[in-house]
Motif scaffolding. Structure first.
Motif, PDB file in Angstrom:
ATOM      1  N   ARG A  17       0.828  -1.208   0.000  1.00 12.42           N
ATOM      2  CA  ARG A  17       0.000   0.000   0.000  1.00 12.42           C
ATOM      3  C   ARG A  17       0.866   1.262   0.000  1.00 12.42           C
ATOM      4  O   ARG A  17       0.580   2.234  -0.697  1.00 12.42           O
ATOM      5  CB  ARG A  17      -0.932   0.005   1.211  1.00 12.42           C
ATOM      6  N   ARG A  18       1.920   1.248   0.809  1.00 14.14           N
ATOM      7  CA  ARG A  18       2.784   2.432   0.887  1.00 14.14           C
ATOM      8  C   ARG A  18       3.441   2.710  -0.473  1.00 14.14           C
ATOM      9  O   ARG A  18       3.548   3.870  -0.893  1.00 14.14           O
ATOM     10  CB  ARG A  18       3.847   2.229   1.975  1.00 14.14           C
ATOM     11  N   LEU A  19       3.864   1.671  -1.170  1.00 13.52           N
ATOM     12  CA  LEU A  19       4.487   1.840  -2.474  1.00 13.52           C
ATOM     13  C   LEU A  19       3.470   2.269  -3.527  1.00 13.52           C
ATOM     14  O   LEU A  19       3.748   3.143  -4.357  1.00 13.52           O
ATOM     15  CB  LEU A  19       5.167   0.538  -2.900  1.00 13.52           C
ATOM     16  N   LEU A  20       2.292   1.668  -3.495  1.00 11.44           N
ATOM     17  CA  LEU A  20       1.253   2.026  -4.465  1.00 11.44           C
ATOM     18  C   LEU A  20       0.866   3.496  -4.333  1.00 11.44           C
ATOM     19  O   LEU A  20       0.666   4.194  -5.334  1.00 11.44           O
ATOM     20  CB  LEU A  20       0.028   1.130  -4.277  1.00 11.44           C
ATOM     21  N   GLN A  22       2.661   5.843  -3.549  1.00  6.69           N
ATOM     22  CA  GLN A  22       3.736   6.713  -4.040  1.00  6.69           C
ATOM     23  C   GLN A  22       4.043   6.489  -5.521  1.00  6.69           C
ATOM     24  O   GLN A  22       5.075   6.947  -6.018  1.00  6.69           O
ATOM     25  CB  GLN A  22       4.990   6.516  -3.189  1.00  6.69           C
ATOM     26  N   GLY A  23       3.131   5.803  -6.195  1.00  3.56           N
ATOM     27  CA  GLY A  23       3.237   5.697  -7.635  1.00  3.56           C
ATOM     28  C   GLY A  23       4.002   4.514  -8.181  1.00  3.56           C
ATOM     29  O   GLY A  23       4.221   4.427  -9.402  1.00  3.56           O
ATOM     30  N   PHE A  24       4.420   3.592  -7.325  1.00  6.14           N
ATOM     31  CA  PHE A  24       5.097   2.396  -7.819  1.00  6.14           C
ATOM     32  C   PHE A  24       4.079   1.429  -8.424  1.00  6.14           C
ATOM     33  O   PHE A  24       2.930   1.350  -7.975  1.00  6.14           O
ATOM     34  CB  PHE A  24       5.846   1.696  -6.681  1.00  6.14           C
ATOM     35  N   ARG A  25       4.503   0.697  -9.444  1.00  4.89           N
ATOM     36  CA  ARG A  25       3.671  -0.358 -10.025  1.00  4.89           C
ATOM     37  C   ARG A  25       4.023  -1.654  -9.293  1.00  4.89           C
ATOM     38  O   ARG A  25       5.150  -2.153  -9.418  1.00  4.89           O
ATOM     39  CB  ARG A  25       3.918  -0.484 -11.524  1.00  4.89           C
ATOM     40  N   VAL A  26       3.069  -2.182  -8.550  1.00  5.83           N
ATOM     41  CA  VAL A  26       3.327  -3.336  -7.696  1.00  5.83           C
ATOM     42  C   VAL A  26       2.452  -4.507  -8.132  1.00  5.83           C
ATOM     43  O   VAL A  26       1.230  -4.383  -8.234  1.00  5.83           O
ATOM     44  CB  VAL A  26       3.046  -3.017  -6.213  1.00  5.83           C
ATOM     45  N   ALA A  27       3.095  -5.632  -8.398  1.00  2.00           N
ATOM     46  CA  ALA A  27       2.393  -6.891  -8.615  1.00  2.00           C
ATOM     47  C   ALA A  27       2.521  -7.702  -7.332  1.00  2.00           C
ATOM     48  O   ALA A  27       3.539  -7.606  -6.635  1.00  2.00           O
ATOM     49  CB  ALA A  27       2.982  -7.659  -9.792  1.00  2.00           C
ATOM     50  N   GLY A  28       1.507  -8.482  -6.987  1.00  3.17           N
ATOM     51  CA  GLY A  28       1.549  -9.180  -5.704  1.00  3.17           C
ATOM     52  C   GLY A  28       1.005 -10.577  -5.754  1.00  3.17           C
ATOM     53  O   GLY A  28       0.075 -10.884  -6.523  1.00  3.17           O
ATOM     54  N   TYR A  29       1.598 -11.436  -4.902  1.00  2.33           N
ATOM     55  CA  TYR A  29       1.126 -12.821  -4.765  1.00  2.33           C
ATOM     56  C   TYR A  29       1.112 -13.205  -3.294  1.00  2.33           C
ATOM     57  O   TYR A  29       1.987 -12.813  -2.515  1.00  2.33           O
ATOM     58  CB  TYR A  29       2.033 -13.795  -5.524  1.00  2.33           C
ATOM     59  N   ASP A  30       0.117 -13.994  -2.929  1.00  2.00           N
ATOM     60  CA  ASP A  30       0.043 -14.581  -1.595  1.00  2.00           C
ATOM     61  C   ASP A  30      -0.682 -15.907  -1.705  1.00  2.00           C
ATOM     62  O   ASP A  30      -1.542 -16.086  -2.582  1.00  2.00           O
ATOM     63  CB  ASP A  30      -0.711 -13.648  -0.633  1.00  2.00           C
ATOM     64  N   ALA A  35      -5.969 -12.042   0.275  1.00  2.00           N
ATOM     65  CA  ALA A  35      -5.009 -10.970   0.537  1.00  2.00           C
ATOM     66  C   ALA A  35      -4.678 -10.219  -0.745  1.00  2.00           C
ATOM     67  O   ALA A  35      -4.493  -8.997  -0.734  1.00  2.00           O
ATOM     68  CB  ALA A  35      -3.737 -11.553   1.153  1.00  2.00           C
ATOM     69  N   VAL A  36      -4.629 -10.950  -1.850  1.00  2.00           N
ATOM     70  CA  VAL A  36      -4.373 -10.312  -3.149  1.00  2.00           C
ATOM     71  C   VAL A  36      -5.586  -9.494  -3.574  1.00  2.00           C
ATOM     72  O   VAL A  36      -5.464  -8.334  -3.987  1.00  2.00           O
ATOM     73  CB  VAL A  36      -4.048 -11.381  -4.212  1.00  2.00           C
ATOM     74  N   ALA A  37      -6.767 -10.092  -3.458  1.00  3.26           N
ATOM     75  CA  ALA A  37      -7.997  -9.415  -3.878  1.00  3.26           C
ATOM     76  C   ALA A  37      -8.224  -8.121  -3.105  1.00  3.26           C
ATOM     77  O   ALA A  37      -8.737  -7.139  -3.651  1.00  3.26           O
ATOM     78  CB  ALA A  37      -9.188 -10.359  -3.709  1.00  3.26           C
ATOM     79  N   ALA A  38      -7.836  -8.102  -1.820  1.00  6.63           N
ATOM     80  CA  ALA A  38      -8.054  -6.918  -0.991  1.00  6.63           C
ATOM     81  C   ALA A  38      -7.253  -5.720  -1.487  1.00  6.63           C
ATOM     82  O   ALA A  38      -7.647  -4.569  -1.275  1.00  6.63           O
ATOM     83  CB  ALA A  38      -7.678  -7.222   0.458  1.00  6.63           C
ATOM     84  N   LEU A  39      -6.130  -5.981  -2.161  1.00  4.96           N
ATOM     85  CA  LEU A  39      -5.271  -4.898  -2.628  1.00  4.96           C
ATOM     86  C   LEU A  39      -5.519  -4.509  -4.086  1.00  4.96           C
ATOM     87  O   LEU A  39      -5.030  -3.481  -4.548  1.00  4.96           O
ATOM     88  CB  LEU A  39      -3.802  -5.292  -2.450  1.00  4.96           C
ATOM     89  N   GLU A  40      -6.271  -5.311  -4.802  1.00  9.01           N
ATOM     90  CA  GLU A  40      -6.531  -5.002  -6.214  1.00  9.01           C
ATOM     91  C   GLU A  40      -7.213  -3.652  -6.411  1.00  9.01           C
ATOM     92  O   GLU A  40      -6.835  -2.886  -7.305  1.00  9.01           O
ATOM     93  CB  GLU A  40      -7.354  -6.118  -6.848  1.00  9.01           C
ATOM     94  N   PRO A  41      -8.228  -3.294  -5.590  1.00  6.40           N
ATOM     95  CA  PRO A  41      -8.856  -1.977  -5.785  1.00  6.40           C
ATOM     96  C   PRO A  41      -7.893  -0.808  -5.582  1.00  6.40           C
ATOM     97  O   PRO A  41      -8.168   0.304  -6.032  1.00  6.40           O
ATOM     98  CB  PRO A  41      -9.967  -1.963  -4.719  1.00  6.40           C
ATOM     99  N   GLU A  42      -6.770  -1.054  -4.910  1.00  4.16           N
ATOM    100  CA  GLU A  42      -5.790   0.001  -4.657  1.00  4.16           C
ATOM    101  C   GLU A  42      -4.699   0.045  -5.729  1.00  4.16           C
ATOM    102  O   GLU A  42      -3.760   0.829  -5.621  1.00  4.16           O
ATOM    103  CB  GLU A  42      -5.184  -0.184  -3.270  1.00  4.16           C
ATOM    104  N   GLY A  43      -4.830  -0.836  -6.738  1.00  3.38           N
ATOM    105  CA  GLY A  43      -3.904  -0.787  -7.859  1.00  3.38           C
ATOM    106  C   GLY A  43      -2.949  -1.945  -7.978  1.00  3.38           C
ATOM    107  O   GLY A  43      -2.133  -1.986  -8.905  1.00  3.38           O
ATOM    108  N   LEU A  44      -3.010  -2.918  -7.057  1.00  3.21           N
ATOM    109  CA  LEU A  44      -2.116  -4.064  -7.129  1.00  3.21           C
ATOM    110  C   LEU A  44      -2.445  -4.915  -8.344  1.00  3.21           C
ATOM    111  O   LEU A  44      -3.606  -5.213  -8.619  1.00  3.21           O
ATOM    112  CB  LEU A  44      -2.244  -4.916  -5.864  1.00  3.21           C
ATOM    113  N   ARG A  45      -1.414  -5.326  -9.077  1.00  2.00           N
ATOM    114  CA  ARG A  45      -1.597  -6.274 -10.173  1.00  2.00           C
ATOM    115  C   ARG A  45      -1.529  -7.688  -9.595  1.00  2.00           C
ATOM    116  O   ARG A  45      -0.494  -8.078  -9.039  1.00  2.00           O
ATOM    117  CB  ARG A  45      -0.530  -6.082 -11.244  1.00  2.00           C
ATOM    118  N   PRO A  46      -2.587  -8.462  -9.703  1.00  2.00           N
ATOM    119  CA  PRO A  46      -2.607  -9.772  -9.047  1.00  2.00           C
ATOM    120  C   PRO A  46      -1.776 -10.826  -9.781  1.00  2.00           C
ATOM    121  O   PRO A  46      -1.736 -10.854 -11.017  1.00  2.00           O
ATOM    122  CB  PRO A  46      -4.094 -10.146  -9.075  1.00  2.00           C
TER     123      PRO A  46
END
Length: 303
Positions: A17-20, A22-30, A35-46
């Motif tokens: 969240r902190r990186l997103l 600040q404009g970073f493009r973040v892809a995430g896995y868990d 946990a991935v779905a919760a961050l998708e609305p904030e811009g995380l690439r799943p």
């Protein structure tokens, strides 16, 4: 700038969240899809699997692990070693043993893949206030990671440091956690003495709040302790059981190997062992402190 973050638990999700923000493009896995779905609305690439970092990120890639030390991290590094390409960079931000990090770095280096170990402090509060970061890496890897560390830290010029070569980051974090053990133990013992002086009827919550201002022993740990005591200074429902998650043991073992006397840190470790066998108020307070800064679950008092 883009990276993948593997492991979206309490720390990993906050860092994402902190990186997103600040404009970073973040892809995430868990392993937990929620946990991935919760961050998708904030811009995380799943990512549906670790292996997808190769097709999702543009080379040269940066993949940051926030996973439990041991088998889980080992398996993730092995997987990345097979799917990444020469020039990519793997970062381990978990609490791994520094010798394991050195071994993993050598294994990846043989494949042309860079490695950095970054000790991360700040617990569940890091997302808002920034994380303390201790990096072990080559100069080239450190330069690549600098923008990320500046974004994660409390300020671009505060709270992060390139400690030394690979292994130094996790070594520094190991000692950091050993010091943490000792500080927590000192507060817990002091408050237990105060509580046992029954005839004075000292209000621990009010005293802790007063100590937060102007005293020599003021600290963030004291802030958290004061907040916990203000909520319930009897700590009803909290079992006097304090786990040790590994770093304290490693610190004491390393001190033995180096011939460095560490009676305070080792004593704090023995007290954690003792908490698993006997009941004391100090152990309840230690458990509450761990929950306050790190989000660690406390064992509930059944009786």
């Amino acid at each position: 700038m883009e990276l993948a973050l593997i492991g979206l638990g309490k720390m990993g999700s906050g860092m994402s969240r902190r990186l997103l923000k600040q404009g970073f493009r973040v892809a995430g896995y868990d392993v937990n899809p929620g946990a991935v779905a919760a961050l998708e609305p904030e811009g995380l690439r799943p990512l549906k699997a670790i292996q997808e970092v190769r097709t999702t990120l543009t080379a040269p890639r940066i993949v940051w692990l926030m996973l439990p030390a041991g088998t889980v991290t080992e398996e993730a590094v092995q997987t990345l070693g097979e799917v990444l390409e020469a020039g990519d960079l793997v970062v381990d931000g978990g609490n791994a043993f520094y010798k394991d990090s050195m071994r993993r770095a050598a294994w990846l280096e043989a494949r042309g893949i860079q490695f950095a170990d970054v000790g991360v402090s700040g617990g569940v509060w890091g997302e808002r206030h920034g994380y303390g970061l201790m990096m072990g890496a080559t100069a080239a890897a450190a330069a690549r990671l600098e923008p990320i560390l500046k974004a994660l830290a409390p300020a671009p010029d505060k709270g992060w440091v390139h400690v030394g070569p690979v292994g130094a980051g996790h070594f520094a974090k190991m000692v950091h956690n050993g010091i943490e053990y000792a500080l927590m133990q000192a507060y817990a013992e002091g408050f237990e003495i105060l509580r046992q002086k029954k005839e004075f009827r000292i209000d621990l919550a009010r005293l802790a709040e007063a100590w937060r201002h102007g005293t020599v022993i003021r600290s963030w740990l004291l802030d958290l302790t004061a907040a916990a005591l203000a909520e319930d200074q009897d700590l009803e429902g909290v079992a006097p059981y304090v786990p040790d998650s590994g770093e304290g043991r490693w610190t004491v073992q390393e001190a033995v190997d180096l011939g460095v006397p560490v009676p305070t840190i080792s004593g704090a470790l023995w007290e954690r062992f003792a908490s698993q066998q006997e009941a004391r108020y100090a152990y309840k307070l230690l458990a509450v402190m761990r929950r306050a800064f790190g989000g660690h679950a406390v064992k509930r008092n059944e009786g």
